[in-house]
Design an enzyme around this catalytic site. Structure first.
Site, PDB file in Angstrom:
ATOM      1  CG  ASP A 208      34.507  22.157  21.495  1.00 40.54           C
ATOM      2  OD1 ASP A 208      35.423  22.354  20.687  1.00 40.54           O
ATOM      3  OD2 ASP A 208      33.289  22.237  21.214  1.00 40.54           O
ATOM      4  CD  GLU A 251      34.565  25.342  17.984  1.00 46.78           C
ATOM      5  OE1 GLU A 251      33.903  24.377  17.589  1.00 46.78           O
ATOM      6  OE2 GLU A 251      35.270  26.037  17.234  1.00 46.78           O
TER       7      GLU A 251
END
Length: 329
Positions: A208, A251
């Site tokens: 992430d 993301e």
């Protein structure tokens, strides 16, 4: 071609071949019964064998055991000789079966096999037509035969190409070019099954981007997209062809490492983390990632596997970000 992509294309071919075989076999069956009971027994037997062969193909498709080589080895020579037999016995009417036979070739076999079958069929039946019939009839047959053959080949090629492109679009993240979530479950289940069969090691890495919302809010979504695109380029260049990389969220990225245990995967994850940190994706502003790692080991359920990896990712983020956390902490 990726194994799962190939498998999905094979399933598409199995379904189309199944319905084509059932339809053709059913339409030929009354013709076979009619000749067996009222006309020529030889034609009836040949038609019955053809019909039953098509039903066997359909059965193989239904059980997902069908291979195009079966059709190539059996139906190509049999139907070629049977149509030649029909043409020699009943005249120009027998040539009508040439067209449907060609279409069956192109839709039931690979392109290469269909072309070879087409050539074999033509080498037997076209000279026979020129030998049996008047020149004007032979010319008409040759022209229509060539047109049907060409149209079938072109049509099948276009369908196969379009299906491949549509399937690729369906499984690919448009921004990064990585896999999206479409094949994620199948990939994880396939990895678990392979691990059970051959004791192959697999490891999940979930990554992430740290403070990505701030990047979008302060620098704009165009910069945020640039970061994601470059991360995709980096991951594809860093990992092996046997590994799979997915973008599973805005993301968030998931990596499925093939034949790699958790101990070795931690080192790989660290290299990914350091490599991204050194990319200089945004001038004067470091971009870092938090990473969770989970080996397959005792996990035998894909949801549990992902949940374990997610838990390690959250631990990495809660511990200060820009770090790797595995099941051992």
């Amino acid at each position: 071609m990726d194994d799962l992509t190939f498998r999905h294309q094979s399933e598409f071919h199995l379904k189309s071949t199944f319905w084509l075989s059932v339809t053709a076999g059913t339409l030929i069956l009354p013709f076979a019964f009619y000749h067996l009971t009222h006309q020529h027994v030889g034609i009836g037997i040949g038609a019955m064998i053809t019909s039953l062969s098509l039903y066997l193909v359909a059965w193989g498709c239904y059980r997902k055991t069908y291979k195009t080589i079966y059709t190539f080895i059996w139906l190509t020579p049999f139907t070629t000789l049977f149509v030649a037999y029909l043409t020699n016995l009943i005249g120009i009417t027998g040539t009508y079966w040439c067209y449907s036979t060609l279409i069956l070739y192109y839709f039931m076999m690979s392109e290469r096999q269909a072309w070879i079958s087409n050539i074999i069929f033509a080498l037997i039946n076209v000279p026979l037509v020129w030998h049996l019939f008047e020149t004007h009839e032979a010319i008409r047959f040759s022209v229509t035969f060539s047109l049907v053959s060409a149209y079938s080949a072109i049509f099948l090629h276009i369908i196969a190409k379009q299906y491949s492109e549509l399937h690729k679009q369906a499984i690919t993240d448009q921004l990064t070019g990585l896999y999206n979530r479409t094949l994620l479950k199948d990939s994880l289940v396939q990895a678990i099954n392979q691990a059970n069969r051959s004791n192959t090691a697999f490891t999940l890495i979930i990554m992430d981007v740290d403070h990505f919302k701030k990047i979008n809010d302060e620098l704009g979504h165009e910069i945020g997209d640039h970061v994601l695109i470059q991360l995709g380029v980096f991951l594809k260049g860093f990992l092996r062809d046997s590994d799979k990389v997915f973008r599973i969220g805005g993301e968030e990225f998931l990596i499925l490492l093939y034949n790699t245990d958790e101990a070795n995967s931690i080192g790989i994850a660290e290299k990914i983390r350091k490599g991204i940190e050194n990319l200089s994706l945004i001038p004067g502003r470091p971009v870092t990632v938090s990473i969770g790692v989970a080996g397959l080991s005792s996990v035998r359920d894909w949801k549990h596997w992902m949940k374990t990896c997610d838990k390690n990712l959250y631990e990495a983020k809660n511990s200060g970000r820009n770090r790797v956390v595995d099941c051992k902490g």
